[in-house]
Motif scaffolding. Structure first.
Motif, short mmCIF file in Angstrom:
data_model
loop_
_atom_site.label_atom_id
_atom_site.label_comp_id
_atom_site.label_asym_id
_atom_site.label_seq_id
_atom_site.Cartn_x
_atom_site.Cartn_y
_atom_site.Cartn_z
N ALA A 159 0.85 -1.19 0.00
CA ALA A 159 0.00 0.00 0.00
C ALA A 159 0.89 1.24 0.00
O ALA A 159 1.41 1.63 1.03
CB ALA A 159 -0.92 -0.01 1.22
N GLY A 160 1.09 1.84 -1.15
CA GLY A 160 1.93 3.03 -1.24
C GLY A 160 3.34 2.71 -1.70
O GLY A 160 3.73 1.55 -1.79
N ASN A 161 4.09 3.76 -1.97
CA ASN A 161 5.46 3.58 -2.43
C ASN A 161 6.36 3.18 -1.27
O ASN A 161 6.22 3.70 -0.16
CB ASN A 161 6.01 4.89 -3.02
N PRO A 162 7.31 2.27 -1.50
CA PRO A 162 8.33 2.01 -0.47
C PRO A 162 9.07 3.30 -0.16
O PRO A 162 9.44 4.05 -1.06
CB PRO A 162 9.24 0.97 -1.13
N CYS A 205 15.41 -4.97 -1.75
CA CYS A 205 14.41 -4.11 -2.39
C CYS A 205 14.91 -3.53 -3.71
O CYS A 205 14.12 -3.23 -4.60
CB CYS A 205 14.03 -2.98 -1.44
N GLN A 206 16.23 -3.40 -3.85
CA GLN A 206 16.80 -2.74 -5.03
C GLN A 206 17.42 -3.72 -6.02
O GLN A 206 18.31 -3.34 -6.78
CB GLN A 206 17.86 -1.72 -4.60
N ILE A 207 16.96 -4.96 -6.03
CA ILE A 207 17.56 -5.97 -6.91
C ILE A 207 17.59 -5.50 -8.36
O ILE A 207 18.60 -5.67 -9.06
CB ILE A 207 16.80 -7.30 -6.79
N TYR A 208 16.50 -4.91 -8.83
CA TYR A 208 16.45 -4.48 -10.23
C TYR A 208 16.60 -2.97 -10.38
O TYR A 208 16.35 -2.42 -11.45
CB TYR A 208 15.14 -4.95 -10.87
N LEU A 253 9.05 -4.43 -6.56
CA LEU A 253 8.40 -4.06 -5.30
C LEU A 253 7.92 -2.61 -5.37
O LEU A 253 8.72 -1.68 -5.21
CB LEU A 253 9.38 -4.25 -4.15
N ASP A 254 6.63 -2.45 -5.61
CA ASP A 254 6.05 -1.11 -5.68
C ASP A 254 4.58 -1.20 -5.32
O ASP A 254 4.05 -2.29 -5.07
CB ASP A 254 6.23 -0.52 -7.09
N GLN A 255 3.92 -0.07 -5.31
CA GLN A 255 2.51 -0.03 -4.92
C GLN A 255 1.67 -0.99 -5.77
O GLN A 255 1.78 -1.01 -6.99
CB GLN A 255 1.96 1.38 -5.06
N ARG A 272 -2.82 -4.40 -13.82
CA ARG A 272 -1.97 -4.14 -15.00
C ARG A 272 -1.49 -2.68 -15.01
O ARG A 272 -0.33 -2.40 -15.35
CB ARG A 272 -2.72 -4.46 -16.28
N LEU A 273 -2.39 -1.77 -14.65
CA LEU A 273 -2.00 -0.35 -14.58
C LEU A 273 -0.94 -0.13 -13.50
O LEU A 273 0.00 0.66 -13.69
CB LEU A 273 -3.23 0.52 -14.31
N GLN A 274 -1.09 -0.81 -12.38
CA GLN A 274 -0.11 -0.67 -11.31
C GLN A 274 1.25 -1.23 -11.71
O GLN A 274 2.30 -0.67 -11.35
CB GLN A 274 -0.62 -1.36 -10.04
N LYS A 275 1.25 -2.31 -12.49
CA LYS A 275 2.51 -2.85 -12.97
C LYS A 275 3.17 -1.91 -13.98
O LYS A 275 4.40 -1.71 -13.95
CB LYS A 275 2.30 -4.23 -13.61
N ILE A 276 2.36 -1.32 -14.87
CA ILE A 276 2.89 -0.35 -15.83
C ILE A 276 3.51 0.83 -15.07
O ILE A 276 4.61 1.30 -15.42
CB ILE A 276 1.78 0.14 -16.78
N ARG A 277 2.82 1.28 -14.04
CA ARG A 277 3.34 2.39 -13.24
C ARG A 277 4.67 2.02 -12.59
O ARG A 277 5.63 2.80 -12.61
CB ARG A 277 2.33 2.76 -12.15
N ALA A 278 4.76 0.81 -12.03
CA ALA A 278 5.99 0.37 -11.38
C ALA A 278 7.14 0.29 -12.39
O ALA A 278 8.28 0.68 -12.09
CB ALA A 278 5.77 -0.99 -10.72
N LEU A 279 6.85 -0.19 -13.59
CA LEU A 279 7.90 -0.27 -14.62
C LEU A 279 8.34 1.11 -15.08
O LEU A 279 9.52 1.35 -15.30
CB LEU A 279 7.38 -1.09 -15.81
N CYS A 280 7.38 2.03 -15.21
CA CYS A 280 7.72 3.41 -15.60
C CYS A 280 8.62 4.05 -14.56
O CYS A 280 9.61 4.71 -14.89
CB CYS A 280 6.45 4.24 -15.78
N ARG A 281 8.30 3.84 -13.29
CA ARG A 281 9.11 4.40 -12.21
C ARG A 281 10.51 3.78 -12.21
O ARG A 281 11.51 4.46 -11.95
CB ARG A 281 8.42 4.18 -10.87
N LEU A 282 10.59 2.48 -12.51
CA LEU A 282 11.89 1.81 -12.54
C LEU A 282 12.76 2.35 -13.67
O LEU A 282 13.95 2.67 -13.45
CB LEU A 282 11.68 0.30 -12.70
N HIS A 283 12.20 2.49 -14.85
CA HIS A 283 12.98 2.99 -15.98
C HIS A 283 13.39 4.45 -15.79
O HIS A 283 14.48 4.86 -16.19
CB HIS A 283 12.20 2.81 -17.28
N PHE A 284 12.50 5.23 -15.17
CA PHE A 284 12.84 6.62 -14.87
C PHE A 284 13.99 6.67 -13.86
O PHE A 284 14.91 7.48 -13.98
CB PHE A 284 11.62 7.35 -14.34
#
Length: 424
Positions: free
Chosen positions: A51-54, A95-98, A116-118, A156-168
């Motif tokens: 629930a929320g960002n780490p 938490c920072q494996i990737y 590991l994200d919201q 699916r939207l939450q996973k897209i968000r997590a991937l966007c945050r990772l690439h950023f």
């Protein structure tokens, strides 16, 4: 006086609500308590949704995640359903494996598919933590054996968000300390923020600059509005501005201060759309407070909530008086900037002393001096990110230019951090 009350007719209900809330007259559960047949001290395995960002403090060895519990398993093999929320301290290396700089790193010889994200559904092993955390039991994570997102549209939207945050984050990591600051300003993640710089921001009275708030939404909204007016016209630009603000909140994650800013922006947009006069900005803030507390009453006890509402309330309440005082002997723009800063400091001083045991008088001057510079830094960051996405070979040059801006800002921050401050 009567005209003032008429123009701010929502202020009194908001103040009464705040009085009842913080006076303890309203029964508000500050945190969802841990509930399971397995006692917290006997629980070994947990299943739930992040629930929320780490959250991460520069220099720390742990990320803190809030888990919305679904199931627990105890020492004796008892498996039971669970509900409520609990805080888990996850080793940064896990938490920072990737994350950038740690790509494809194994955790104790194992490769874990861990984003590991919201919204992530995780199964982990943990033990009661020695770390303190308000609002219920806390645990120290030992292992995360499963992590996935639901196959629903929301998942699916939450996973897209997590991937966007990772690439950023990967792009920002390549830009060094300048990228770490921009990452904190645009995503709320302080994972790559220089610890010394983070401490300097605090001592300089500039912690609010790093916290996602109305300043960030105004930058995002202002940029979208300016681009929209040139491309689509004034009316369509307002919708583009609202879309940009909502997208930013979705990307950065809901925090009490950011949600306050979103409510104020939405109320202002609705007032303009339906041609309903709010009469004053205090009315907008008061209505946002009432709606916020009604939807998320637990937020009212968060530090960021109190600082966000307190700072803006101080600015709106005292800006006229303090602004006139400073403009009497300073140029108009400088005087108004100092007036706003002084108004914000006036109501947040008790909170700063209570929560941080620190008061930085130089914060009035540092906020007025550096907020414009931070605005330019963010706009430059937007431009460099856009160029890097379109022309990847330009990313190193963009990082070098951003580092130049960062060095100028950091020198000013460290200067203000060296001014005397009051510590309790």
């Amino acid at each position: 006086m009567v005209d003032s009350l008429r123009n701010n007719f929502l202020l009194l209900p908001a103040l009464l609500l705040a009085g009842f809330l913080y006076g303890g007259f309203l029964d508000v559960q500050k945190a969802s308590s841990y509930e399971s047949l397995v006692p917290a001290e006997d629980a070994l395995f947990f299943e739930g949704t992040v629930a929320g960002n780490p959250s991460f403090s520069p220099g720390s060895k742990f990320f803190k995640i809030k888990l919305r519990l679904q199931r627990t398993e105890g020492k004796n093999g008892l498996v039971a359903a669970a509900k409520g929320e609990a805080d888990f301290f996850v080793p940064a290396a896990l938490c920072q494996i990737y994350q950038p700089g740690k790509l494809y790193t194994a955790w104790r010889g194992k490769k874990v598919d861990l984003l590991l994200d919201q919204g992530a559904c995780i199964f982990l092993e943990a033990k009661p933590a020695k770390f303190s955390s308000k609002g219920g039991p806390t645990f120290e994570c030992k292992e995360i054996s499963a992590c996935s997102f639901d196959k629903t549209l929301l998942g699916r939207l939450q996973k897209i968000r997590a991937l966007c945050r990772l690439h950023f984050a990967r792009l920002m990591f390549a830009w060094g300390d300048a990228g770490g600051l921009l990452l904190a300003l645009l995503s709320g993640s302080r994972a790559f923020l220089n610890p010394k710089a983070a401490d300097a921001f605090r001592l300089a009275g500039l912690s609010h600059v790093l916290a996602l708030s109305g300043m960030h939404l105004s930058l995002i909204g202002g940029l979208a509005l300016a681009l929209g007016k040139k491309s689509f016209g004034k009316r369509a630009a307002r919708f583009l501005e609202l879309f940009a603000i909502i997208f930013f909140v979705w990307f950065a994650g809901k925090s009490p201060s950011l949600f306050r800013a979103l409510l104020c922006s939405t109320i202002a947009f609705a007032s303009s759309l339906f041609k309903v006069k709010a009469k004053s900005s205090l009315n907008v803030l008061a209505l946002a407070f009432i709606i916020h507390v009604s939807l998320f009453p637990k937020d009212a006890f968060e530090i960021s909530f109190q600082l966000s509402y307190g700072a803006l309330f101080g600015i709106l309440l005292f800006n006229g008086i303090s602004g006139k005082f400073f403009t009497a002997f300073l140029p108009s723009s400088a005087g108004l900037a100092l007036g706003s800063s002084a108004g914000a400091q006036a109501l947040t001083l008790p909170l700063s002393l209570k929560y941080f045991g620190l008061f930085a008088p130089g914060g009035i001057l540092s906020s007025a001096a550096l907020c414009p510079a931070m605005t330019l830094f963010v706009y430059a960051g937007f431009a460099f990110v856009a160029v890097s996405l379109v022309f990847p070979f330009m990313a190193p040059l963009c990082g070098t230019l951003l580092a130049f801006f960062y060095n100028l800002i950091s020198r000013a921050v460290f200067f203000f951090a060296g001014l005397p401050c009051v510590k309790l």
